[in-house]
Scaffold this active site. Sequence first.
Site, mmCIF file in Angstrom:
data_model
loop_
_atom_site.group_PDB
_atom_site.id
_atom_site.type_symbol
_atom_site.label_atom_id
_atom_site.label_comp_id
_atom_site.label_asym_id
_atom_site.label_seq_id
_atom_site.Cartn_x
_atom_site.Cartn_y
_atom_site.Cartn_z
ATOM 1 N N ASN A 9 0.926 -1.223 -0.180
ATOM 2 C CA ASN A 9 -0.038 -0.028 0.087
ATOM 3 C C ASN A 9 0.890 1.184 -0.003
ATOM 4 O OD1 ASN A 9 -1.829 2.028 0.713
ATOM 5 N ND2 ASN A 9 -2.553 1.244 2.507
ATOM 6 N N LYS A 11 0.248 4.170 -0.362
ATOM 7 C CA LYS A 11 -0.536 5.458 0.269
ATOM 8 C C LYS A 11 -0.196 6.615 -0.512
ATOM 9 C CE LYS A 11 -0.131 3.302 4.800
ATOM 10 N NZ LYS A 11 -0.211 3.473 6.232
ATOM 11 N N HIS A 95 -9.871 1.856 5.019
ATOM 12 C CA HIS A 95 -8.625 1.775 5.654
ATOM 13 C C HIS A 95 -8.707 2.951 6.677
ATOM 14 C CE1 HIS A 95 -4.439 2.891 6.628
ATOM 15 N NE2 HIS A 95 -4.071 1.730 5.951
ATOM 16 N N GLU A 97 -7.026 5.299 7.599
ATOM 17 C CA GLU A 97 -6.876 6.711 7.388
ATOM 18 C C GLU A 97 -7.989 7.156 6.761
ATOM 19 O OE1 GLU A 97 -2.984 5.763 5.504
ATOM 20 O OE2 GLU A 97 -2.126 5.321 7.326
ATOM 21 N N GLU A 167 -5.673 -4.398 10.669
ATOM 22 C CA GLU A 167 -4.664 -3.487 10.827
ATOM 23 C C GLU A 167 -5.017 -2.587 12.388
ATOM 24 O OE1 GLU A 167 -2.764 -2.369 6.815
ATOM 25 O OE2 GLU A 167 -4.327 -1.069 6.957
ATOM 26 N N GLY A 173 2.408 2.287 10.807
ATOM 27 C CA GLY A 173 3.378 3.485 10.593
ATOM 28 C C GLY A 173 4.025 3.785 11.840
ATOM 29 N N SER A 212 3.218 -1.809 10.507
ATOM 30 C CA SER A 212 4.569 -1.984 10.814
ATOM 31 C C SER A 212 5.119 -3.367 10.380
ATOM 32 C CB SER A 212 4.938 -1.514 12.250
ATOM 33 O OG SER A 212 4.632 -0.315 12.373
HETATM 34 P P1 PGA Z 1 2.549 0.426 7.685
HETATM 35 O O1 PGA Z 1 1.113 0.610 7.025
HETATM 36 O O2 PGA Z 1 3.185 -0.729 7.089
HETATM 37 O O3 PGA Z 1 3.644 1.483 7.173
HETATM 38 O O4 PGA Z 1 2.259 0.336 9.096
HETATM 39 C C1 PGA Z 1 0.286 -0.564 6.830
HETATM 40 C C2 PGA Z 1 -0.953 0.041 6.272
HETATM 41 O O5 PGA Z 1 -1.377 1.253 6.698
HETATM 42 O O6 PGA Z 1 -1.686 -0.530 5.208
#
Ligand code: PGA
Length: 256
Positions: A9, A11, A95, A97, A167, A173, A212
């Site tokens: 992903n 982003k 997601h 976000e 998640e 992140g 992460s």
């Molecule tokens: P990350 O993000 O691996 O940077 O923690 C995962 C995601 O949000 O899909």
Amino acid sequence: MRHPLVIGNWKLNGSTKMVKELIEKLHNELNNIINCNIAIAPPTLYLSQAKKALINSNITLAAQDVDINLFGAFTGDNSAEMLKDIGVKYVIIGHSERRIYHNETDELIAQKFSILKSQGLIPVLCIGESKEENNAGKTEQVCANQIDKILHYLSIDAFKNSVIAYEPIWAIGTYKSATPTQAQSVHKFIRNHIAKQDPIVAEKIIIQYGGSVNVNNASKLFVQPDIDGALVGGESLKAHSFISIVNTASIIKKVY
Ligand code: PGA
């Protein structure tokens, strides 16, 4: 028998140069992988460029979001039909976000799930709890609610050939992944929750872990029986890390 799935992903990251260079590396290094399904989710603007760069590759394309409408006066949106038209296979929905920054509700996410199914695209439904919910011991309740909200609008059949990504928001992140034991326990809970509706769907559904994931924790996560791959954010922007994570999934899950 579940085939693992690793999705990168990206982003809001990328440029024409970056898309070209990163895909070139992934294409070269991942072409012999047969035990793991692989997809990348660049920003919508770069999906067509990515599609061309992925010709003759086993890497498929994912989108990061979709609108609930197929066409019409919806400025700025992209439809499931358009994503399908340009060669997208998976679409990430729900997601955290988008839930947080765009106020997306479970109802809206259910509508997105439905439109994707109607177009033959594969939804990757993200679910997971906040830090506060985790501290309050509400992880299972939150995940169950997020799934039940979809089931309120759609039947369990919608989960056939769909993907769930667990998640935990606090792990995204932050360089602080859930421990393999923690993640396995939630994944098992999610699978059991779906099994209450349909054990066969539950057995077959891919449940990815996201938050992460990196080269150091990937193998410990993938040995867990209910973790069927990963939704990788930050580390999917680094060719060597993403390649290593995919290779790890492919080797560990070969036994299935
Ligand atoms: P990350 O993000 O691996 O940077 O923690 C995962 C995601 O949000 O899909």
